[in-house]
Design a protein around this motif. Structure first.
Motif, PDB file in Angstrom:
ATOM      1  N   TYR A 186      18.529  75.500  22.036  1.00  0.00           N
ATOM      2  CA  TYR A 186      17.857  74.762  23.106  1.00  0.00           C
ATOM      3  C   TYR A 186      17.451  75.634  24.290  1.00  0.00           C
ATOM      4  CZ  TYR A 186      18.072  70.107  21.149  1.00  0.00           C
ATOM      5  OH  TYR A 186      17.844  69.006  20.370  1.00  0.00           O
ATOM      6  N   MET A 187      17.638  76.938  24.164  1.00  0.00           N
ATOM      7  CA  MET A 187      17.003  77.850  25.111  1.00  0.00           C
ATOM      8  C   MET A 187      15.522  78.034  24.775  1.00  0.00           C
ATOM      9  SD  MET A 187      19.810  80.868  25.579  1.00  0.00           S
ATOM     10  CE  MET A 187      21.380  80.597  26.400  1.00  0.00           C
ATOM     11  N   THR A 188      15.148  77.664  23.551  1.00  0.00           N
ATOM     12  CA  THR A 188      13.803  77.927  23.046  1.00  0.00           C
ATOM     13  C   THR A 188      12.706  77.061  23.666  1.00  0.00           C
ATOM     14  OG1 THR A 188      14.708  78.685  20.934  1.00  0.00           O
ATOM     15  CG2 THR A 188      12.413  77.999  20.952  1.00  0.00           C
ATOM     16  N   PRO A 189      12.841  75.724  23.712  1.00  0.00           N
ATOM     17  CA  PRO A 189      11.687  74.910  24.124  1.00  0.00           C
ATOM     18  C   PRO A 189      11.237  75.138  25.551  1.00  0.00           C
ATOM     19  CG  PRO A 189      13.661  73.559  23.886  1.00  0.00           C
ATOM     20  CD  PRO A 189      13.976  74.893  23.294  1.00  0.00           C
ATOM     21  N   GLN A 190      12.185  75.303  26.497  1.00  0.00           N
ATOM     22  CA  GLN A 190      11.753  75.537  27.879  1.00  0.00           C
ATOM     23  C   GLN A 190      11.019  76.865  27.995  1.00  0.00           C
ATOM     24  OE1 GLN A 190      12.972  78.022  29.944  1.00  0.00           O
ATOM     25  NE2 GLN A 190      14.536  78.770  28.544  1.00  0.00           N
ATOM     26  N   ALA A 191      11.446  77.870  27.205  1.00  0.00           N
ATOM     27  CA  ALA A 191      10.749  79.155  27.220  1.00  0.00           C
ATOM     28  C   ALA A 191       9.352  79.023  26.613  1.00  0.00           C
ATOM     29  CB  ALA A 191      11.563  80.206  26.462  1.00  0.00           C
TER      30      ALA A 191
END
Length: 426
Positions: free
Chosen positions: A341-346
């Motif tokens: 879930y670090m992926t989508p905001q990035a």
């Protein structure tokens, strides 16, 4: 971010995401009761999870286009009304066919959320705060899934699964009233925004260093959406979404059917992965902004977070395939959620830097459409693997493999040279 009126916007978007995923996770939490009541098997349940994304994917794109043309306030308002209405209508379903129709219409309502949220952030936050803003506002989504386990599970046990959907629908309409009261499309249109805050936002919006660009507006939208950098972001987003919708749709059933937990225990233990996902959303935003502050390289700061997040998530998901202990399995899934879930905001903040602000809603909608095709594939494929294939182990292995594919495609397509060439169009 929490000293000015834009903090109110962040909170509104946070609670929107929370309600959106509370709605969306409700069926998976209630799946054991719904399957028994309506006599639905695992393969049919997988179809129900997937059919939500038929309407959802289409309106990811149309919602983004609408946010560019009509503004996020109006689009988000209509979307929230529609998704709340059909969430409540789930309580009226009497068989598989009824539930199928309601889920498609429910998905249409939820479709515009992601791109409209991103458009709102692009309008309301300066570039240096984008990572934290996206991370915080989107953290409401896994938190909503976390709340769904105890709230929906316990309401369903005490009052029946139908009542739980009615309760969630009422919460959605309450949020809608606050949205229409407190939100405007841009800070320039809001009387409560100070001159200092308005000037800060207007001069430092992402992908709009000099305001609206007539040149960018004259260039075909498709030059942006079919460019390698945008397709690379969409690919990474798709691979993350496959894992997300696998967990969102099937984690409660995995805990009850494979790990043999009762619904009450599942409702409590099922919170942990989503709390981890919330940490990942917020932490990923803070880390990516910190890397950008130290390096001055916006592209690098986002790509590093995506690479590390998906790589660690892939390992954890793979190990879960061979875990027979509920403690080990939930620990691995929670750890996978933190990093995945670090992926989508990035991805969202990376897109804001690639595409001009006047195109961000529509381009973001196209990316969200491609990424959420995973929502059609992941639940359905998982259901058939469980019933006819290698069971839950094969489903975990496939999700792990796709995370590695996402890393490879992002590295191949999203390069500084190709991003610079796309910016030069404007």
């Amino acid at each position: 971010m929490f000293k000015n009126y834009r903090s109110v916007v962040a909170l509104l978007l946070f609670f929107a995401g929370m309600l959106n995923y509370l709605d969306r996770a409700a069926l998976s939490v209630m799946a054991p009761l719904v399957k028994k009541d309506l006599q639905i098997d695992d393969a049919q349940m997988g179809i129900l999870f997937s059919c939500f994304f038929i309407g959802y994917c289409l309106f990811c794109f149309l919602g983004g286009w609408g946010a560019d043309r009509f503004g996020p306030r109006r689009v988000f308002g209509w979307a929230a009304a529609v998704w709340s209405l059909f969430c409540g209508a789930t309580a009226l379903a009497g068989n598989f066919a009824h539930l199928l129709i309601v889920r498609v219409l429910f998905g249409i309502g939820e479709g515009p959320m992601g791109t409209t949220t991103n458009k709102s952030i692009a309008n309301w936050f300066p570039r240096k705060e984008v990572g934290r803003a996206v991370g915080f506002t989107n953290a409401g989504q896994p938190l909503g899934a976390a709340v769904a386990a105890p709230v929906v599970g316990l309401v369903g046990l005490h009052f029946g699964w139908r009542i739980s959907f009615v309760v969630i629908a009422v919460l959605g309409f309450i949020w809608l009233l606050f949205w229409l009261w407190l939100f405007r499309d841009k800070p320039e249109q809001h009387s409560r925004v100070t001159d200092a805050e308005r000037q800060l936002i207007v001069t430092q919006r992402p992908a709009s260093r000099a305001g609206k660009s007539p040149a960018a507006s004259s260039i075909s939208l498709w030059r942006y959406v079919f460019s390698l950098p945008v397709l690379g972001v969409a690919s990474a987003f798709f691979c993350f979404n496959y894992i997300q919708y696998f967990f969102l749709s099937w984690l409660p059933s995995y805990l009850t059917d494979f790990q043999h937990l009762d619904i009450k225990s599942m409702s409590l233990i099922g919170i942990l992965p989503w709390l981890g996902a919330t940490v990942g959303f917020i932490g990923g935003g803070i880390i990516s902004d910190a890397i950008y502050h130290r390096t001055g390289n916006f592209l690098l700061s986002r790509k590093l977070v995506i690479f590390c997040g998906l790589a660690i998530a892939a390992v954890c998901v793979m190990l879960t395939a061979w875990s027979s202990s509920v403690t080990v399995a939930v620990s691995l899934i929670t750890l996978a959620s933190i990093f995945a879930y670090m992926t989508p905001q990035a991805c969202w903040s990376l897109l804001q830097d690639i595409v001009p602000s006047e195109r961000i809603g529509t381009a973001g909608g196209f990316v969200h459409l491609l990424a959420n095709l995973a929502g059609i594939l992941s639940p359905g494929i998982t259901g058939f693997l469980i019933q006819y294939g290698g069971g839950y182990a094969s489903a975990f292995l496939l999700a792990s493999l796709l995370a590695l594919v996402g890393i490879a495609l992002l590295g191949l397509f999203v390069r500084q040279q190709s991003v610079n060439a796309l910016r030069a169009l404007a």
